[in-house]
Scaffold this motif. Structure first.
Motif, PDB file in Angstrom:
ATOM      1  N   LEU A   1       0.880  -1.173   0.000  1.00  0.00           N
ATOM      2  CA  LEU A   1       0.000   0.000   0.000  1.00  0.00           C
ATOM      3  C   LEU A   1       0.913   1.218   0.000  1.00  0.00           C
ATOM      4  N   ALA A   2       0.914   1.940  -1.125  1.00  0.00           N
ATOM      5  CA  ALA A   2       1.805   3.091  -1.286  1.00  0.00           C
ATOM      6  C   ALA A   2       1.153   4.295  -0.621  1.00  0.00           C
ATOM      7  N   SER A   3       1.078   4.254   0.705  1.00  0.00           N
ATOM      8  CA  SER A   3       0.339   5.275   1.444  1.00  0.00           C
ATOM      9  C   SER A   3       0.802   5.361   2.893  1.00  0.00           C
ATOM     10  N   GLY A   4       0.676   6.569   3.441  1.00  0.00           N
ATOM     11  CA  GLY A   4       0.953   6.761   4.859  1.00  0.00           C
ATOM     12  C   GLY A   4      -0.340   7.097   5.591  1.00  0.00           C
ATOM     13  N   SER A   5      -1.469   6.908   4.908  1.00  0.00           N
ATOM     14  CA  SER A   5      -2.752   7.307   5.498  1.00  0.00           C
ATOM     15  C   SER A   5      -3.322   6.179   6.366  1.00  0.00           C
ATOM     16  N   PRO A   6      -3.448   6.422   7.672  1.00  0.00           N
ATOM     17  CA  PRO A   6      -4.014   5.380   8.528  1.00  0.00           C
ATOM     18  C   PRO A   6      -5.443   5.029   8.129  1.00  0.00           C
ATOM     19  N   ARG A   7      -6.182   6.011   7.546  1.00  0.00           N
ATOM     20  CA  ARG A   7      -7.567   5.741   7.106  1.00  0.00           C
ATOM     21  C   ARG A   7      -7.593   4.659   6.040  1.00  0.00           C
ATOM     22  N   ARG A   8      -6.626   4.705   5.122  1.00  0.00           N
ATOM     23  CA  ARG A   8      -6.628   3.715   4.024  1.00  0.00           C
ATOM     24  C   ARG A   8      -6.341   2.322   4.570  1.00  0.00           C
ATOM     25  N   VAL A   9      -5.436   2.247   5.561  1.00  0.00           N
ATOM     26  CA  VAL A   9      -5.137   0.942   6.171  1.00  0.00           C
ATOM     27  C   VAL A   9      -6.385   0.418   6.878  1.00  0.00           C
TER      28      VAL A   9
ATOM     29  N   ASP B   1       5.286  15.246  -5.226  1.00  0.00           N
ATOM     30  CA  ASP B   1       4.781  16.622  -5.291  1.00  0.00           C
ATOM     31  C   ASP B   1       3.280  16.582  -5.634  1.00  0.00           C
ATOM     32  N   GLU B   2       2.465  17.111  -4.728  1.00  0.00           N
ATOM     33  CA  GLU B   2       1.014  17.027  -4.929  1.00  0.00           C
ATOM     34  C   GLU B   2       0.414  18.340  -5.442  1.00  0.00           C
ATOM     35  N   THR B   3       1.268  19.256  -5.895  1.00  0.00           N
ATOM     36  CA  THR B   3       0.771  20.551  -6.376  1.00  0.00           C
ATOM     37  C   THR B   3      -0.049  20.367  -7.651  1.00  0.00           C
TER      38      THR B   3
ATOM     39  N   ALA C   1      -2.384   2.430  -4.606  1.00  0.00           N
ATOM     40  CA  ALA C   1      -2.230   3.807  -4.107  1.00  0.00           C
ATOM     41  C   ALA C   1      -3.524   4.568  -4.362  1.00  0.00           C
ATOM     42  N   ALA C   2      -3.722   5.630  -3.597  1.00  0.00           N
ATOM     43  CA  ALA C   2      -4.932   6.446  -3.770  1.00  0.00           C
ATOM     44  C   ALA C   2      -4.610   7.910  -3.497  1.00  0.00           C
ATOM     45  N   ASP C   3      -5.457   8.760  -4.022  1.00  0.00           N
ATOM     46  CA  ASP C   3      -5.335  10.185  -3.716  1.00  0.00           C
ATOM     47  C   ASP C   3      -6.721  10.814  -3.703  1.00  0.00           C
ATOM     48  N   THR C   4      -6.989  11.578  -2.651  1.00  0.00           N
ATOM     49  CA  THR C   4      -8.320  12.180  -2.472  1.00  0.00           C
ATOM     50  C   THR C   4      -8.243  13.691  -2.668  1.00  0.00           C
ATOM     51  N   VAL C   5      -9.143  14.199  -3.493  1.00  0.00           N
ATOM     52  CA  VAL C   5      -9.174  15.632  -3.820  1.00  0.00           C
ATOM     53  C   VAL C   5     -10.596  16.140  -3.581  1.00  0.00           C
ATOM     54  N   VAL C   6     -10.702  17.271  -2.897  1.00  0.00           N
ATOM     55  CA  VAL C   6     -12.014  17.880  -2.650  1.00  0.00           C
ATOM     56  C   VAL C   6     -12.129  19.130  -3.513  1.00  0.00           C
ATOM     57  N   SER C   7     -13.268  19.285  -4.184  1.00  0.00           N
ATOM     58  CA  SER C   7     -13.411  20.487  -5.007  1.00  0.00           C
ATOM     59  C   SER C   7     -14.818  21.067  -4.931  1.00  0.00           C
TER      60      SER C   7
ATOM     61  N   LYS D   1      -6.186  16.681   6.032  1.00  0.00           N
ATOM     62  CA  LYS D   1      -7.316  16.083   5.316  1.00  0.00           C
ATOM     63  C   LYS D   1      -7.643  16.948   4.095  1.00  0.00           C
ATOM     64  N   ALA D   2      -7.946  16.277   3.000  1.00  0.00           N
ATOM     65  CA  ALA D   2      -8.329  17.006   1.799  1.00  0.00           C
ATOM     66  C   ALA D   2      -9.569  17.844   2.102  1.00  0.00           C
ATOM     67  N   GLY D   3      -9.579  19.096   1.648  1.00  0.00           N
ATOM     68  CA  GLY D   3     -10.744  19.962   1.827  1.00  0.00           C
ATOM     69  C   GLY D   3     -10.903  20.498   3.232  1.00  0.00           C
ATOM     70  N   GLY D   4      -9.974  20.174   4.132  1.00  0.00           N
ATOM     71  CA  GLY D   4     -10.020  20.716   5.490  1.00  0.00           C
ATOM     72  C   GLY D   4     -11.084  20.117   6.384  1.00  0.00           C
ATOM     73  N   TYR D   5     -11.500  18.887   6.093  1.00  0.00           N
ATOM     74  CA  TYR D   5     -12.440  18.231   7.005  1.00  0.00           C
ATOM     75  C   TYR D   5     -12.295  16.721   6.912  1.00  0.00           C
ATOM     76  N   ALA D   6     -12.798  16.025   7.920  1.00  0.00           N
ATOM     77  CA  ALA D   6     -12.817  14.559   7.926  1.00  0.00           C
ATOM     78  C   ALA D   6     -14.239  14.112   8.236  1.00  0.00           C
TER      79      ALA D   6
ATOM     80  N   ASN E   1     -15.241   6.407  -0.172  1.00  0.00           N
ATOM     81  CA  ASN E   1     -14.484   7.237  -1.119  1.00  0.00           C
ATOM     82  C   ASN E   1     -14.084   8.562  -0.478  1.00  0.00           C
ATOM     83  N   VAL E   2     -14.988   9.123   0.330  1.00  0.00           N
ATOM     84  CA  VAL E   2     -14.721  10.410   0.987  1.00  0.00           C
ATOM     85  C   VAL E   2     -13.637  10.223   2.059  1.00  0.00           C
ATOM     86  N   VAL E   3     -13.688   9.106   2.761  1.00  0.00           N
ATOM     87  CA  VAL E   3     -12.703   8.851   3.824  1.00  0.00           C
ATOM     88  C   VAL E   3     -11.306   8.590   3.224  1.00  0.00           C
ATOM     89  N   GLY E   4     -11.251   8.207   1.949  1.00  0.00           N
ATOM     90  CA  GLY E   4      -9.934   8.085   1.317  1.00  0.00           C
ATOM     91  C   GLY E   4      -9.716   6.854   0.460  1.00  0.00           C
ATOM     92  N   LEU E   5     -10.649   5.886   0.473  1.00  0.00           N
ATOM     93  CA  LEU E   5     -10.485   4.712  -0.392  1.00  0.00           C
ATOM     94  C   LEU E   5     -11.860   4.088  -0.642  1.00  0.00           C
TER      95      LEU E   5
HETATM   96  C1  LIG Z   1     -12.431  14.559   2.702  1.00  0.00           C
HETATM   97  C2  LIG Z   1     -11.694  13.652   3.626  1.00  0.00           C
HETATM   98  C3  LIG Z   1     -10.365  13.369   3.458  1.00  0.00           C
HETATM   99  N1  LIG Z   1      -9.709  12.556   4.327  1.00  0.00           N
HETATM  100  C4  LIG Z   1      -8.279  12.256   4.153  1.00  0.00           C
HETATM  101  C5  LIG Z   1      -7.998  11.033   3.278  1.00  0.00           C
HETATM  102  C6  LIG Z   1      -6.547  11.224   2.929  1.00  0.00           C
HETATM  103  O1  LIG Z   1      -5.736  10.643   3.951  1.00  0.00           O
HETATM  104  C7  LIG Z   1      -6.384  12.749   2.965  1.00  0.00           C
HETATM  105  C8  LIG Z   1      -6.181  13.278   1.570  1.00  0.00           C
HETATM  106  O2  LIG Z   1      -4.835  13.284   1.275  1.00  0.00           O
HETATM  107  P1  LIG Z   1      -4.128  12.281   0.261  1.00  0.00           P
HETATM  108  O3  LIG Z   1      -3.030  13.045  -0.389  1.00  0.00           O
HETATM  109  O4  LIG Z   1      -5.131  11.600  -0.599  1.00  0.00           O
HETATM  110  O5  LIG Z   1      -3.524  11.168   1.213  1.00  0.00           O
HETATM  111  P2  LIG Z   1      -2.476  11.283   2.397  1.00  0.00           P
HETATM  112  O6  LIG Z   1      -1.421  12.304   2.098  1.00  0.00           O
HETATM  113  O7  LIG Z   1      -3.205  11.416   3.707  1.00  0.00           O
HETATM  114  O8  LIG Z   1      -1.854   9.817   2.374  1.00  0.00           O
HETATM  115  P3  LIG Z   1      -0.984   9.099   1.223  1.00  0.00           P
HETATM  116  O9  LIG Z   1      -0.728  10.067   0.103  1.00  0.00           O
HETATM  117  O10 LIG Z   1       0.284   8.683   1.906  1.00  0.00           O
HETATM  118  O11 LIG Z   1      -1.821   7.925   0.798  1.00  0.00           O
HETATM  119  O12 LIG Z   1      -7.581  13.288   3.508  1.00  0.00           O
HETATM  120  C9  LIG Z   1     -10.366  11.985   5.394  1.00  0.00           C
HETATM  121  O13 LIG Z   1      -9.760  11.262   6.200  1.00  0.00           O
HETATM  122  N2  LIG Z   1     -11.701  12.250   5.569  1.00  0.00           N
HETATM  123  C10 LIG Z   1     -12.401  13.051   4.738  1.00  0.00           C
HETATM  124  O14 LIG Z   1     -13.599  13.256   4.957  1.00  0.00           O
END
Ligand SMILES: Cc1cn([C@H]2C[C@H](O)[C@@H](COP(=O)(O)OP(=O)(O)OP(=O)(O)O)O2)c(=O)[nH]c1=O
Length: 206
Positions: free
Chosen positions: A9-17, A36-38, A77-83, A156-161, A179-183
């Motif tokens: 799992l190419a990730s450091g996100s505990p949510r994805r695990v 680079d995530e820019t 791997a995954a990446d979450t973007v809020v728009s 957290k993407a979009g400034g919320y979880a 999907n919103v939580v990250g996977l």
């Molecule tokens: C919108 C939303 C995002 N998130 C998190 C999921 C992702 O961890 C993070 C978005 O950033 P990402 O860049 O997708 O992931 P990350 O940097 O945390 O981890 P990695 O790249 O190593 O896999 O925001 C929540 O936990 N809850 C939410 O409701």
């Protein structure tokens, strides 16, 4: 029966695990990839989620290439973007940016795109982007202040979880919650299973 396939799992996100664990899947190795995530100029959020998820998976592949212990492994791997519209909201550690994002999200619908990239043992690259529509209630200044004080927006993407306090801001959600939580679990397991990964093997261990 235990999981036999190797999964990086190419990730450091505990949510994805945690989400994978919820579905009985245990990564063999966690590899946070610092890419680079820019966003590029006027990049669509969907394209960004696709590009970054693929970039993280490819970076992990490059890092294990030639290591016999990881020959034959799957890489996810995954990446979450809020728009809001085409505007991409940052994943931030800065309170001002999080505050700006919450003001934008207040009383409106937004989209959450998660790109998922799977590299198979024969090194085929499979990619999906899933999107979920979320509508927040109108946030009062007290909601925003107290939420910022909670710190749950950090990183957290979009400034919320959604899995925390911000779950109480959600008036309506259309699509995948995970999907919103990250996977997105349904789509990720479909991707794995379509590429020969036995997604049921770990279910007895849950
Ligand atoms: C919108 C939303 C995002 N998130 C998190 C999921 C992702 O961890 C993070 C978005 O950033 P990402 O860049 O997708 O992931 P990350 O940097 O945390 O981890 P990695 O790249 O190593 O896999 O925001 C929540 O936990 N809850 C939410 O409701």
């Amino acid at each position: 029966m235990a999981q036999t396939e190797k999964l990086i799992l190419a990730s450091g996100s505990p949510r994805r695990v945690e989400l994978l664990a919820q579905a009985g899947i245990a990564p063999t190795r966690l590899m946070p990839m610092d890419i680079d995530e820019t966003p590029k100029r006027s990049e669509h959020p969907r394209s960004l989620a696709r590009r970054l998820s693929t970039g993280k998976a490819q970076a992990a592949l490059a890092a294990v290439k030639g290591d016999p212990a990881y020959a034959g492994s799957y890489i996810l791997a995954a990446d979450t973007v809020v728009s809001v519209g085409r505007r991409i909201l940052p994943k931030t550690e800065m309170v001002d940016e999080a505050s700006g994002a919450l003001h934008l999200l207040s009383g409106r619908s937004h989209r959450v795109f998660t790109g998922v990239c799977l590299i198979t043992p024969d090194r085929t690259v499979r990619q999906k982007v899933i999107d979920t529509k979320v509508r927040f209630k109108r946030l009062s200044s007290q909601d925003i202040e107290q939420y910022l004080a909670s710190g749950q927006w950090r990183g957290k993407a979009g400034g919320y979880a959604i899995q925390g306090i911000a779950g109480s801001f959600v008036v309506k959600l259309v699509g995948s919650y995970t999907n919103v939580v990250g996977l997105p679990l349904y789509e990720t397991l479909a991707l794995l299973s379509g590429e020969g990964f036995d997604v049921h093997a770990g279910w007895t261990d849950i």
